[in-house]
Scaffold this motif. Structure first.
Motif, mmCIF file in Angstrom:
data_model
loop_
_atom_site.group_PDB
_atom_site.id
_atom_site.type_symbol
_atom_site.label_atom_id
_atom_site.label_comp_id
_atom_site.label_asym_id
_atom_site.label_seq_id
_atom_site.Cartn_x
_atom_site.Cartn_y
_atom_site.Cartn_z
ATOM 1 N N GLU A 192 3.722 -5.530 -65.086
ATOM 2 C CA GLU A 192 2.327 -5.092 -65.168
ATOM 3 C C GLU A 192 1.449 -6.012 -64.342
ATOM 4 N N ARG A 193 0.219 -5.567 -64.112
ATOM 5 C CA ARG A 193 -0.722 -6.334 -63.294
ATOM 6 C C ARG A 193 -1.191 -7.581 -64.032
ATOM 7 N N ILE A 194 -1.606 -8.558 -63.262
ATOM 8 C CA ILE A 194 -2.164 -9.799 -63.793
ATOM 9 C C ILE A 194 -3.684 -9.632 -63.821
ATOM 10 N N HIS A 195 -4.312 -9.968 -64.948
ATOM 11 C CA HIS A 195 -5.770 -9.832 -65.083
ATOM 12 C C HIS A 195 -6.395 -11.192 -65.347
ATOM 13 N N ARG A 250 -7.697 -5.226 -74.459
ATOM 14 C CA ARG A 250 -9.065 -5.453 -73.981
ATOM 15 C C ARG A 250 -9.062 -6.192 -72.638
ATOM 16 N N VAL A 251 -8.169 -7.169 -72.496
ATOM 17 C CA VAL A 251 -8.075 -7.906 -71.226
ATOM 18 C C VAL A 251 -7.675 -6.953 -70.107
ATOM 19 N N ARG A 252 -6.677 -6.095 -70.347
ATOM 20 C CA ARG A 252 -6.251 -5.141 -69.317
ATOM 21 C C ARG A 252 -7.361 -4.155 -68.974
ATOM 22 N N LYS A 253 -8.179 -3.801 -69.954
ATOM 23 C CA LYS A 253 -9.267 -2.845 -69.726
ATOM 24 C C LYS A 253 -10.453 -3.483 -69.000
ATOM 25 N N GLU A 254 -10.830 -4.685 -69.406
ATOM 26 C CA GLU A 254 -12.064 -5.297 -68.913
ATOM 27 C C GLU A 254 -11.862 -6.376 -67.852
#
Length: 51
Positions: free
Chosen positions: A41-44, A6-10
């Protein structure tokens, strides 16, 4: 915790980052691209309620 997807998506991807002292002087500038390469991976960003 089960919230990664959810964090990666939103969560918006972090473009840059700094840690500062209360007087505004900079302690460190984060190399976000280096962190992304290291972690794979990217940092969100995740907002939290103010204390």
């Amino acid at each position: 915790m089960g919230v990664g997807g959810r964090v990666r998506k939103e969560g918006p991807p972090q473009q840059s980052g700094e840690l500062r002292r209360p007087d505004g002087s900079r302690i460190v500038t984060m190399d976000v691209a280096r962190l992304e390469r290291r972690l794979g991976e990217r940092i969100h960003l995740v907002s939290r309620r103010p204390c």
